[in-house]
Design an enzyme around this catalytic site. Structure first.
Site: not given
Ligand code: NAP
Length: 393
Positions: A60, A171, A301
């Site tokens: 404003e 994979a 996550l």
């Molecule tokens: N195409 C896309 O849009 C995209 C986007 C992102 C990632 N990616 C791919 O996704 C893959 C990684 O995914 P991801 O699922 O393994 O990893 P993520 O979701 O990034 O991380 C998972 C990790 O976060 C930590 N974390 C901490 N608090 C959490 C909670 N409350 N709930 C869940 N996890 C929690 C856990 O490990 P700690 O507790 O040990 O810390 C868990 O193992 C990679 O291949 C990446 O390239 C793709």
């Protein structure tokens, strides 16, 4: 927008105010985005403005300054109820009264208990006050801030990029690049509009992501956040630790930080069912002034965010690519039977280069979320070239 010579309708004027407000997306937190257009007594545009950053003049004030004496007897169109309190700037209600405005039309009431009351003050000064013009559009444009005030936590937009068969990586964990350069440019726009970009430790380990905004003019860099329970995923030299944007590592209260001298900023949080407690993470971000979060994965996550009821909007980029193996876009969200499925309402579909962008919000729609089904305000940062958009109700 009409030229100075033409009279402007109420709806045109408010649409312009909404478009002006959108220019502040990503740079006003912890304040809302607000736009204002002032018409003179003859109904011609006299001045306009938007809130650019917290601590700076409100919309404003910019508009009144631009209008000068022409505000006298005119109408102010504002996307949010003018504030009534003295914070870092004076109350807008007083400024409108002093400028001699005859009428104020605002779209959305201010839910913030500290700032509300502007309409009452204006009315008490004899100004005609109306509320509700294009309220749904204005609310959609300000949904992050409104959600944060109403729920006491940031608005969360979960974004993912997947193949047509719903996989976000191959994979062998490679995921660059599933979607096109156009889709990736669109993600930078989402980052520019967010206060924080959040990834899990899995993504930090696999992708070494940078997460800062590139190629968006005037963008304020978001806070980059890694949810890394044991403080082991972000190594010295990780791309996220460069100076391009601030970085925060969320770790467990009892995490061993002996070898974490390279981590710039760390917040300790309670553990949850899995990893860190999601509500505690959002509360910590809210405390740091974060009003909008772009959750960029990964699937594990994102599953926890969905399980915690902490996803307000989903943007999926689908590429015409098939993988047949590899992780699905969303990990375990605590849903075991179809009756528990989280139903979403699609609010927009858009072609982004060769890919499809789908925007959806959870059903049943809450009052805050339902407004998002409305069109993106005219003048909001638009799609990248080569895109078409269809909005659905
Ligand atoms: N195409 C896309 O849009 C995209 C986007 C992102 C990632 N990616 C791919 O996704 C893959 C990684 O995914 P991801 O699922 O393994 O990893 P993520 O979701 O990034 O991380 C998972 C990790 O976060 C930590 N974390 C901490 N608090 C959490 C909670 N409350 N709930 C869940 N996890 C929690 C856990 O490990 P700690 O507790 O040990 O810390 C868990 O193992 C990679 O291949 C990446 O390239 C793709």
């Amino acid at each position: 927008m009409a030229t100075e010579a033409e009279a402007v309708t109420d709806a045109d004027a408010m649409r312009r105010a909404i478009a002006l407000a959108a220019r502040g997306l990503g740079s006003t937190s912890p304040n809302p985005v607000v736009g204002c257009l002032i018409l003179d007594a003859a109904g011609r545009p006299a001045g306009e403005g938007f809130h650019r950053r917290a601590g700076g003049p409100h919309a404003e004030i910019h508009a009144l300054r631009a209008a000068g004496e022409r505000a006298r007897g005119g109408t102010a169109y504002v996307t949010l109820e003018p504030c009534d309190h003295t914070g870092r700037t004076g109350p807008c209600s007083q400024a409108l009264i002093e400028a001699g405005v005859a009428r104020v039309s605002y779209a959305v009431a201010d839910p913030n208990p500290q700032a509300t009351g502007g309409a009452r003050t204006l009315r008490a000064a004899g100004i005609a006050v109306e509320q509700g013009l294009l309220a749904e559009e204005a609310e959609a444009g300000n949904i992050a801030w409104l959600t944060s005030v109403r729920r006491g936590r940031p608005h969360v937009l979960w974004k993912y990029a997947a193949t047509l068969d719903g996989r976000i990586a191959a994979a062998d964990s490679t995921s660059r690049w599933i979607t096109s350069a156009e889709a990736r440019a669109d993600v930078h726009r989402l980052r520019a509009e967010a206060d924080a970009v959040v990834v899990g430790s899995g993504t930090a380990r696999t992708d070494d992501p940078h997460l800062a905004v590139r190629d968006v003019e005037g963008a304020v860099q978001p806070l980059r956040v890694v949810v890394d329970t044991e403080a082991t995923a972000v190594r010295a030299g990780a791309r996220i630790l460069d100076g391009a944007a601030p970085t925060l590592i969320a770790v467990a209260e009892d995490a061993d930080l002996t070898d974490s001298g390279h981590l710039p900023d760390v917040v300790r949080l309670p553990r949850g069912v899995r990893g860190l407690d999601i509500p505690a993470l959002l509360a910590a971000l809210h405390e740091r002034g974060v009003r909008s979060v772009l959750l960029e994965g990964g699937p594990v996550l994102a599953g926890s965010f969905v399980a915690a009821g902490a996803v307000d909007k989903v943007v999926g980029y689908l590429a015409p690519v098939l993988l047949g193996a590899g992780p699905a876009a969303l990990g375990d969200a605590g849903i075991t039977t179809i009756a528990e499925a989280l139903r979403l309402r699609m609010t927009e579909t858009a072609r982004i280069g060769p890919d499809l962008r789908i925007t959806a919000i959870p059903e049943p729609a809450t009052a805050a979320a339902s407004a998002e089904a409305e069109p993106v305000p005219a003048g909001a940062p638009g799609p990248v070239p080569g895109t078409t958009t269809t909005k659905e109700r």
